[in-house]
Structure formats: C-alpha cells, structure tokens
Design an enzyme around this catalytic site. Structure first.
Site, PDB file in Angstrom:
ATOM      1  N   SER A  83       0.853  -1.185   0.000  1.00 15.24           N
ATOM      2  CA  SER A  83       0.000   0.000   0.000  1.00 15.24           C
ATOM      3  C   SER A  83       0.893   1.241   0.000  1.00 15.24           C
ATOM      4  O   SER A  83       2.092   1.146   0.313  1.00 15.24           O
ATOM      5  CB  SER A  83      -0.882  -0.006   1.263  1.00 15.24           C
ATOM      6  N   TYR A 116      -2.782  -0.693  10.373  1.00 19.33           N
ATOM      7  CA  TYR A 116      -2.670  -0.937   8.938  1.00 19.33           C
ATOM      8  C   TYR A 116      -1.323  -0.447   8.419  1.00 19.33           C
ATOM      9  O   TYR A 116      -0.633  -1.144   7.654  1.00 19.33           O
ATOM     10  CB  TYR A 116      -3.811  -0.231   8.213  1.00 19.33           C
TER      11      TYR A 116
END
Length: 257
Positions: free
Chosen positions: A148, A161
């Site tokens: 990501s 995350y």
C-alpha cells in the site's frame, strides 16, 4: 518474442482475499494472461459467485475456489495441500488478504491492533512460507505481496494498517533474502487510493475524494485495472531478475511532498 514473456499459460496462481476488490481484479488479470486461478476467501458463497463471474468474464478461463482462513496455520497448510492435489502445485502466489480499521491509537484496543496485523501481515508469512516450501523444492515460483502507499506513508487513525503494510515491505525483502537463491522471485505491489466496493464511501465523500485527487499528481483515484499489468509482469518471466522490490502504483503520490 517479448509477448511470450508475459504469457502465464500452464501456471497455477493462488490469490488470497480474491472474492472481491483488488484481489478479485488481480485474479481476473492473471486468468486473462492464461493462468489457472484459485480464488480464496472465508465466505464460500461469495467466492463461488466470484468464480462464476470470472469464468463469464474470461471465456475458457480455468478457475477454482479453495476457502480457508489465511490467519490459521492449520487451515493454510490444508488449503495449500488441497490446491496441490487438484492442480499439481502453486506457481504464483498473491498475498492480498487484508483489511483496515480506523481508530485513534489512544482508543485502539490491543485485540484490534493484533487482528489487523494478523490479517494483513502474519497471513502473508503463513501462506508465503507454506507455498514457498514446494516452490523451493521445484526451483521456481513467484510471490507478490499486496502492499500500500501506507507501506511508505502514514495517516492518522490507521496505525495498525500502516504498521502491517510497512512490515510487509520488509517481509518481502526477508523472503527474497532466504528464497531468491532457490529460483523464487518475491516482490510487492503498493497500490495508491483505488476505487473499489470497499472504498466507495470514501470515493463519494467530496472532502476526502478531493484530498486524494489533489494529493495525487495523476489527479484521480486509481482503478483496479491499473493493477493488472503490474501483477501480470511480476508473475511472469518478464520479471525473472526482479526481486525484493516494491512497485508503487499510486499515480505518483509517494513521489511528491
């Protein structure tokens, strides 16, 4: 021919978390390139529906479903063995399973912190290690970890995350350090902000969407189609000397301040 380098005919690809979203799009892309694709998820009905949709979208595609919990080692081992029994082994693994939880670190419970890390990071270790054992024995294989922009950047309220995706970058490097000498290529794809079913509320939020398009040099949200070429590239012979790298597919977001 150069085009032959990208041909995945005869290869078996397992994509975790592939009943929808990015994982499902990547699975479709690999199938279009000729791979036999194994979809994975915990919801059997949703996975079966995704299989049927893939077969309809890619006529002639070979697609199977094997459901198991990627955070449970016993299920992972049994699921990978089932795929090997059905298809003779896994040539390409895409570690895509994951989710995001938004909450201030002051309010975040340890249980939720550990849940995100277990799903987004530990699962890649468990599935990757299990699949790599046979890849090492055969002397070839591709592992693609879906990272990501949070692999590189941080925003408030998504600490677990961010920690998991940052860890996934270095897990990719660790896998390379241990397995590249046995003929494996292990790399990552780091998507930017991608419009999917799961991000539809953010896309529809004028303030957040405006921030994304303003922060991204390309001036738009990414689409799942933007990830197909990079995934096929890293899964193919075209990437035979690419190892331990993270390919950011983010419209330039991580390139600017």
């Amino acid at each position: 021919m150069v085009s032959e380098l990208f041909d995945l005919t005869g290869r078996v690809a397992l994509v975790t978390g592939s009943s929808r979203g990015i994982g499902n799009a990547v699975a479709n892309g690999l199938a279009e390139a000729g791979a036999t694709v194994v979809l994975n998820g915990r919801d059997r009905q949703r996975a079966a529906e995704a299989r049927d949709a893939l077969r309809a979208a890619v006529p002639g595609a070979e697609c199977d479903v094997v459901c198991f919990d990627v955070t449970a080692e016993t299920e992972v081992v049994e699921g990978v063995a089932e795929i090997a029994d059905r298809h003779g082994g896994i040539d390409v693994l895409v570690n895509n399973a994951g989710f995001q939880h938004r909450e201030s670190m002051f309010d975040l419970s340890v249980e939720r912190w550990e849940e995100v890390l277990r799903t987004d990071l530990t699962s890649a270790f468990l599935v990757g290690r299990t699949v790599a054992r046979d890849m090492v024995r055969r002397g070839s294989g591709r592992i693609i970890n879906i990272c990501s922009v949070q692999t590189e950047l941080a925003r408030p309220s998504i600490a677990p995350y961010t920690a998991a995706k940052g860890g996934l970058r270095n897990l990719t490097r660790a896998m390379t350090a241990e397995w590249a000498g046995s003929g494996l290529q292990i790399n990552g794809i780091a998507p930017g902000y991608i419009a999917t079913e799961l991000t539809s509320a953010l896309v529809a939020d004028p303030e957040f969407s405006g921030w994304v398009t303003g922060r991204t040099p390309a001036g738009r949200w990414g689409s799942t189609d933007d990830l197909l070429g990079p995934a096929v590239f890293l899964a193919s012979d075209a990437a035979s000397f690419v190892n331990g790298q993270i390919l950011f597919v983010d419209g330039g977001m991580t390139a600017v301040v």
